[in-house]
Enzyme design. Structure first.
Site, mmCIF file in Angstrom:
data_model
loop_
_atom_site.group_PDB
_atom_site.id
_atom_site.type_symbol
_atom_site.label_atom_id
_atom_site.label_comp_id
_atom_site.label_asym_id
_atom_site.label_seq_id
_atom_site.Cartn_x
_atom_site.Cartn_y
_atom_site.Cartn_z
ATOM 1 N N PRO A 1 -10.053 4.634 35.504
ATOM 2 C CA PRO A 1 -8.941 5.816 34.482
ATOM 3 C C PRO A 1 -8.506 4.764 34.293
ATOM 4 C CG PRO A 1 -9.809 7.242 36.293
ATOM 5 C CD PRO A 1 -10.646 6.259 36.226
ATOM 6 N N GLU B 1 -14.144 10.538 43.380
ATOM 7 C CA GLU B 1 -12.988 10.060 42.627
ATOM 8 C C GLU B 1 -12.222 9.288 42.968
ATOM 9 O OE1 GLU B 1 -13.203 13.510 42.114
ATOM 10 O OE2 GLU B 1 -11.220 12.926 42.505
ATOM 11 N N ARG C 1 -22.551 -9.436 24.011
ATOM 12 C CA ARG C 1 -22.792 -10.288 22.480
ATOM 13 C C ARG C 1 -21.874 -11.695 21.842
ATOM 14 N NH1 ARG C 1 -18.767 -8.627 19.421
ATOM 15 N NH2 ARG C 1 -19.850 -8.222 17.494
ATOM 16 N N ASP D 1 -14.666 -11.009 14.136
ATOM 17 C CA ASP D 1 -14.846 -9.161 14.685
ATOM 18 C C ASP D 1 -12.846 -8.311 14.351
ATOM 19 O OD1 ASP D 1 -16.274 -9.408 18.344
ATOM 20 O OD2 ASP D 1 -17.172 -8.770 16.157
HETATM 21 C C1 JD8 Z 1 -14.729 5.181 37.131
HETATM 22 C C2 JD8 Z 1 -15.283 7.844 39.368
HETATM 23 C C3 JD8 Z 1 -14.380 9.970 37.659
HETATM 24 C C4 JD8 Z 1 -12.100 9.997 37.903
HETATM 25 C C5 JD8 Z 1 -11.788 12.019 39.294
HETATM 26 C C6 JD8 Z 1 -12.826 12.006 37.029
HETATM 27 C C7 JD8 Z 1 -13.367 3.529 33.202
HETATM 28 N N1 JD8 Z 1 -12.109 4.909 31.034
HETATM 29 C C8 JD8 Z 1 -12.286 5.533 32.195
HETATM 30 N N2 JD8 Z 1 -11.957 6.945 31.912
HETATM 31 N N3 JD8 Z 1 -12.738 7.106 33.644
HETATM 32 C C9 JD8 Z 1 -13.372 6.176 33.986
HETATM 33 C C10 JD8 Z 1 -13.406 6.035 35.478
HETATM 34 C C11 JD8 Z 1 -14.117 7.082 36.330
HETATM 35 C C12 JD8 Z 1 -14.553 7.382 36.774
HETATM 36 C C13 JD8 Z 1 -15.187 6.387 38.126
HETATM 37 C C14 JD8 Z 1 -14.622 4.836 36.290
HETATM 38 C C15 JD8 Z 1 -15.135 6.659 39.636
HETATM 39 N N4 JD8 Z 1 -14.852 8.378 38.486
HETATM 40 C C16 JD8 Z 1 -12.940 10.395 38.615
HETATM 41 C C17 JD8 Z 1 -10.601 9.942 38.197
HETATM 42 C C18 JD8 Z 1 -10.109 11.298 38.733
HETATM 43 N N5 JD8 Z 1 -13.158 11.773 38.090
HETATM 44 C C19 JD8 Z 1 -13.264 5.198 33.412
HETATM 45 N N6 JD8 Z 1 -13.525 2.446 33.369
#
Ligand code: JD8
Length: 294
Positions: A94, A121, A163, A178
């Site tokens: 994220p 995490e 794609r 697109d």
């Molecule tokens: C990888 C673990 C969960 C994230 C604690 C919730 C992408 N756009 C996006 N939103 N969330 C992700 C994502 C979440 C992930 C992982 C991607 C690995 N988590 C963790 C940090 C807070 N938990 C993502 N691309």
């Protein structure tokens, strides 16, 4: 293109067996390899996570397991690409850079992608630091919302990139059309679409689409795309390169603004930032005097 995915849930990628990606694999355009991360653990519990240094919630994925797994998968790929070949490593998070159509087009030029979706995490940050010294390692995010892990993000990216590969999309649609793709309708949302019957539950298909007049149809579709973009993603309109807009476009943008002013109820569902940015996009496109001619 070769795609390797290392995950503790390789079964999560069963959707890549069906539909467009499934066909791309059958045709050998896309060569996807799934790997179980726990295959590189050495303890009876096949542990892949541990408590975070500095305390805090949740668990962090262990660097040693990821290190062994990525090294092994690189060796696998080198059997195909040659002893010095290296993949592009993509780690969904994220806190990553936004994954966009532009990034998808960039990845589609790569011969070999290695995805490292995490859970918990996330992965000990030394893993990306370590590989970032040897290959292109990208931390990317698919959007401003929080998922439970990276697998869903990898599914999104593999489809968005897959794609775009030559031979995957039938000629029914070219990726040049697109949204967000470079070109005329760049950064405009898709407009409304219709098919038979001409009337459904009292809802009629816009007359122009039944006219067979391709010029008017193209114009109508562009106007609808512009209006929808102004309503839902005004920040995209502000990004449009002005020279790519003709007199008619600018009038559509102008009228959209006026209508908003005249019918604020239309803006009922509008969020304040939408109202502000709609205003911003309008002012920056205030019709030039020559537009107001007729
Ligand atoms: C990888 C673990 C969960 C994230 C604690 C919730 C992408 N756009 C996006 N939103 N969330 C992700 C994502 C979440 C992930 C992982 C991607 C690995 N988590 C963790 C940090 C807070 N938990 C993502 N691309």
């Amino acid at each position: 293109m070769r795609v390797d995915i290392i995950s503790i849930f390789p079964e999560y990628f069963a959707p890549l067996d069906v539909s467009l990606m499934g066909k791309a694999r059958e045709r050998g355009i896309l060569d996807i390899h799934l790997h179980q991360l726990r295959d590189w653990t050495h303890d009876v519990h096949k542990s892949v996570d541990d408590t975070p240094y500095g305390g805090g919630p949740g668990m962090v994925m262990k660097p040693e397991v990821w290190g062994e797994a990525v090294d092994a998968v690189i060796e696998d790929g080198r059997a195909v690409f040659g002893k010095d070949a290296l993949p592009r490593l993509i780690v969904p998070t994220p806190s990553g850079r936004p994954f966009t159509q532009k990034v998808a087009l960039e990845y589609a030029e790569e011969p070999w992608l290695l995805f490292a979706p995490a859970r918990y995490e996330g992965i000990d940050s030394r893993v990306v630091a370590e590989y970032g010294e040897r290959l292109r390692a990208d931390e990317v995010s698919i959007g401003d919302y929080v998922l439970a892990g990276g697998e869903a993000a990898v599914l999104v990216m593999v489809e968005a990139v897959g794609r775009l590969l030559p031979g995957v999309l039938g000629n029914a649609r070219s990726v040049a059309d697109d949204s967000f793709a470079p070109g005329a309708m760049a950064n405009l949302l898709e407009g409304p679409v219709y098919t038979k019957p001409p009337v459904w539950r009292g809802h009629e298909v816009p007359e122009v689409l039944l006219s067979g007049h391709h010029g008017r149809i193209a114009r109508w579709r562009r106007d609808e795309a512009l209006r929808r973009t102004l309503a839902r993603r005004p920040e995209l309109v502000a990004r449009l390169d002005r020279d790519g807009l003709d007199k008619h476009d600018r009038r559509v943008i102008e009228e959209f603004g006026e209508r908003r002013e005249e019918r604020p109820e239309e803006r009922a569902g509008e969020r304040p930032e939408e109202r502000r940015s709609a205003a911003a996009s309008r002012t920056s496109f205030r019709a030039a005097p020559e537009d107001m001619a007729d």
